[in-house]
Write a protein that holds these residues in place. Structure first.
Motif, PDB file in Angstrom:
ATOM      1  N   SER A  90      75.686 100.715  -3.320  1.00 11.15           N
ATOM      2  CA  SER A  90      75.785  99.900  -2.114  1.00 11.15           C
ATOM      3  C   SER A  90      76.728 100.588  -1.141  1.00 11.15           C
ATOM      4  CB  SER A  90      76.284  98.493  -2.446  1.00 11.15           C
ATOM      5  OG  SER A  90      77.540  98.549  -3.114  1.00 11.15           O
ATOM      6  N   LYS A 199      76.492  88.580 -12.378  1.00 11.45           N
ATOM      7  CA  LYS A 199      75.777  89.753 -11.867  1.00 11.45           C
ATOM      8  C   LYS A 199      74.288  89.484 -11.774  1.00 11.45           C
ATOM      9  CE  LYS A 199      76.340  93.912 -10.334  1.00 11.45           C
ATOM     10  NZ  LYS A 199      77.201  94.183  -9.185  1.00 11.45           N
ATOM     11  N   GLU A 202      73.750  87.522  -8.679  1.00  8.81           N
ATOM     12  CA  GLU A 202      73.890  88.398  -7.517  1.00  8.81           C
ATOM     13  C   GLU A 202      72.664  89.281  -7.332  1.00  8.81           C
ATOM     14  OE1 GLU A 202      76.936  91.919  -5.960  1.00  8.81           O
ATOM     15  OE2 GLU A 202      77.399  90.742  -7.750  1.00  8.81           O
ATOM     16  N   GLU A 203      72.131  89.820  -8.436  1.00  7.87           N
ATOM     17  CA  GLU A 203      70.935  90.655  -8.338  1.00  7.87           C
ATOM     18  C   GLU A 203      69.723  89.837  -7.905  1.00  7.87           C
ATOM     19  OE1 GLU A 203      70.649  92.414 -12.142  1.00  7.87           O
ATOM     20  OE2 GLU A 203      72.226  93.905 -11.781  1.00  7.87           O
ATOM     21  N   ALA A 206      70.070  89.462  -4.264  1.00  5.69           N
ATOM     22  CA  ALA A 206      69.792  90.735  -3.608  1.00  5.69           C
ATOM     23  C   ALA A 206      68.295  91.026  -3.582  1.00  5.69           C
ATOM     24  CB  ALA A 206      70.540  91.864  -4.322  1.00  5.69           C
ATOM     25  N   HIS A 209      66.845  89.025  -0.959  1.00  4.35           N
ATOM     26  CA  HIS A 209      67.207  89.634   0.326  1.00  4.35           C
ATOM     27  C   HIS A 209      66.236  90.753   0.687  1.00  4.35           C
ATOM     28  CE1 HIS A 209      70.630  91.566   2.906  1.00  4.35           C
ATOM     29  NE2 HIS A 209      69.610  91.135   3.624  1.00  4.35           N
ATOM     30  N   ASP A 300      81.549  87.463  -5.324  1.00  3.89           N
ATOM     31  CA  ASP A 300      80.474  88.448  -5.191  1.00  3.89           C
ATOM     32  C   ASP A 300      79.142  87.766  -4.886  1.00  3.89           C
ATOM     33  OD1 ASP A 300      82.323  90.394  -5.737  1.00  3.89           O
ATOM     34  OD2 ASP A 300      81.833  90.529  -7.872  1.00  3.89           O
ATOM     35  N   VAL A 301      78.863  86.666  -5.581  1.00 11.15           N
ATOM     36  CA  VAL A 301      77.598  85.967  -5.330  1.00 11.15           C
ATOM     37  C   VAL A 301      77.578  85.380  -3.927  1.00 11.15           C
ATOM     38  CG1 VAL A 301      76.123  84.049  -6.070  1.00 11.15           C
ATOM     39  CG2 VAL A 301      77.251  85.478  -7.769  1.00 11.15           C
ATOM     40  N   GLU A 304      76.911  88.057  -1.399  1.00  7.77           N
ATOM     41  CA  GLU A 304      75.494  88.433  -1.312  1.00  7.77           C
ATOM     42  C   GLU A 304      74.706  87.374  -0.554  1.00  7.77           C
ATOM     43  OE1 GLU A 304      72.737  91.206  -1.620  1.00  7.77           O
ATOM     44  OE2 GLU A 304      74.696  91.416  -2.596  1.00  7.77           O
ATOM     45  N   ARG A 305      75.007  86.123  -0.777  1.00  4.68           N
ATOM     46  CA  ARG A 305      74.316  85.062  -0.044  1.00  4.68           C
ATOM     47  C   ARG A 305      74.677  85.098   1.438  1.00  4.68           C
ATOM     48  NH1 ARG A 305      74.718  79.398  -3.180  1.00  4.68           N
ATOM     49  NH2 ARG A 305      73.406  78.837  -1.407  1.00  4.68           N
ATOM     50  N   ARG A 307      75.357  87.810   3.156  1.00  6.11           N
ATOM     51  CA  ARG A 307      74.592  88.907   3.752  1.00  6.11           C
ATOM     52  C   ARG A 307      73.146  88.492   3.994  1.00  6.11           C
ATOM     53  NH1 ARG A 307      78.061  91.998   0.408  1.00  6.11           N
ATOM     54  NH2 ARG A 307      76.664  91.812  -1.377  1.00  6.11           N
TER      55      ARG A 307
END
Length: 508
Positions: A90, A199, A202-203, A206, A209, A300-301, A304-305, A307
């Protein structure tokens, strides 16, 4: 028939996942060792160039130790791990690239960590945890009101009896070290599963996304449909998957500040038990960081949300409804013209359509336009005369200037006319303090040497005499601030002829 074919298919699907592919490779121990050495709870991301260099260093150390290692530079190995979905790359806001572990790599590391423990996870603590969870779920799943009341009354009676016993002075049985260690191992196993769960969430965000960006770029569907799908996926992600439910529970924990305070205090109390002396300092530090582990995963989660939401917001803001309507109007007009043209055109008739407009020859395009702000005068200067320091007087300025040649010349002339063998040092020492500055000493020497006649070689006779003298004298000069400074000067005696030369040199 047996279920062997169905089970074989499910096992093959499991081995196709990146987690088991990592454990099934030839260099799996080396890859996991690199991951465990490089990535920690405190170091979740590593700059790309640094990881490439670290892998090269690790390979060199293994070769020196005689251990087999894969061929190729560290950059190529990182690219392979990236393609196998063990690493993810990233960029930050400055454009720098970073590597981090995927959920598959974290699961493999957790599995290896569990296999390296000396104690088994099947213990009294694990059984109690299962019983407590089953009891709570059964109470929530039972719709019968009387049954729920009976369960609650039984639990209240049990707690009341224990409270009364302690209030009456009953003995408190201390927990044994083995029991506490079993409970710690169970709790550590549950806590260790949180990073991989976060994670995976988060993935998943992503991946959503990337799919939404692809839909926006392809413009295959209206924006409304893409937004509806995003909202539906977001809701299902948080409620219908185990990872999403874990995230929702942790998020509720984060919002309950008193509960976090109690959790930190309970962790500290657990580590005050004597069994904690058997734990390594790193294990104790990691156990205390349980709350921070939860907060980091949630951050982290949520990042990501955020973004993903920023991408949606940017597309909605940049979406031009008027432009779409204008395009629709142009297309309808083209259809109307085609309908009128087809009434008279033959089957092989063509129309020359210029797809690319002709190039416009422009010699110069103005890049900057006149801005009235550029021609505005600068703001007036601020009047700071009230803060200015006091101006120095004439005497202070004079004391900081050059030598007083007129007064020094008079003193030298008087001393030269008096045949008492006086020298420059004697004349200088007899002057008042205001004429005994260091610069006055230099001025007096300058006047005397300038009055001596030349010896025919272009050098004053006094300089030749000065070079031959060995004697020195000590004089004391007074600076303008009152401090004193001693100087050593050659012995320069005054002669009667110097008086005429000094007087002659003073005439214009």
């Amino acid at each position: 028939m047996s279920d062997i074919l169905a089970e074989l298919t499910r096992v093959r699907d499991a081995f196709d996942k990146p987690t088991l592919r990592l454990l099934d490779r030839k260099w799996a121990p080396l890859v996991l060792a690199v991951f465990r050495t490089t990535f920690t709870r405190d170091q979740k991301t590593v700059p790309a160039e640094r990881l490439h260099q670290q892998v090269d260093n690790y390979l060199d150390e293994l070769k020196l130790a005689g251990e087999p290692s894969p061929e190729g530079p560290g950059r190529a190995l990182c690219m392979q791990w990236l393609a196998h979905k063990w690493l993810v790359r990233s960029r930050d806001e400055d454009g720098a690239e970073f590597y981090s572990l995927t959920s598959h790599a974290l699961e493999a590391l957790d599995l290896v960590q569990s296999l390296t423990r000396d104690r088994t996870l099947i213990s009294e603590s694990r059984i109690h945890t299962i019983l407590d969870v089953v009891r709570r779920f059964a109470n929530e799943a039972d719709p019968d009101r009387d049954t729920r009341i009976a369960r609650l009354e039984a639990h209240i009676a049990e707690l009341t009896a224990e409270r009364d016993r302690l209030a009456e002075g009953g003995d408190i049985e201390p927990a044994t070290d083995d029991h506490m260690l079993d409970s710690y191992t169970n709790l550590h196993s549950l806590i260790g599963q949180l990073p991989s769960d976060f994670k995976r969430v988060e993935e998943a965000v992503a991946g959503m996304h990337r799919q939404i960006i692809s839909d926006f770029r392809n413009e295959e569907r209206p924006v409304v449909e893409v937004l509806d799908e995003y909202l539906a996926k977001s809701d299902s992600l948080m409620k219908l998957t185990p990872e999403g439910r874990a995230f929702e529970g942790a998020f509720a924990l984060l919002r309950d500040e008193p509960l976090l305070v109690d959790l930190r205090r309970d962790l500290d109390v657990i580590l005050t038990h004597p069994f904690a002396q058997t734990l390594a300092p790193g294990e104790q530090r990691e156990f205390r960081r349980t709350v921070k582990t939860i907060q980091d995963g949630i951050r982290d989660v949520l990042g990501e949300r955020q973004r993903l939401s920023a991408t949606l917001r940017a597309h909605i803001v940049g979406y031009d409804v008027a432009k779409d309507r204008e395009l629709d109007a142009v297309l309808r007009q083209i259809n109307q013209e085609l309908e009128a043209w087809m009434q008279t055109a033959g089957p092989r008739a063509t129309v020359e359509v210029e797809l690319v407009p002709p190039r416009i020859d422009v010699e110069h395009l103005r890049e900057r336009f006149w801005d009235p702000a550029d021609a505005a005068p600068p703001p007036p200067l601020e009047d700071v005369s009230d803060n200015a320091p006091a101006a120095p007087d004439l005497e202070a300025i004079r004391r900081q200037g050059g030598p007083s040649l007129v007064e020094l010349r008079q003193a030298l002339v008087i001393a030269a006319m008096t045949p008492d063998g006086s020298s420059v040092a004697d004349v200088f020492s007899a002057l008042p303090e205001r004429l005994r500055r260091p610069v006055e000493l230099l001025g007096m020497v300058h006047l005397l040497l300038g009055a001596r006649p030349d010896d025919g070689d272009g050098f004053p006779e006094a300089e030749a005499l000065l070079a031959a003298l060995d004697g020195e004298e000590l004089v004391e000069a007074v600076r303008p601030d009152g401090t004193r400074r001693a100087f050593t000067v050659p012995v320069l005696p005054l002669r009667a002829s110097d008086a005429d030369a000094l007087v002659e040199g003073a005439r214009p």
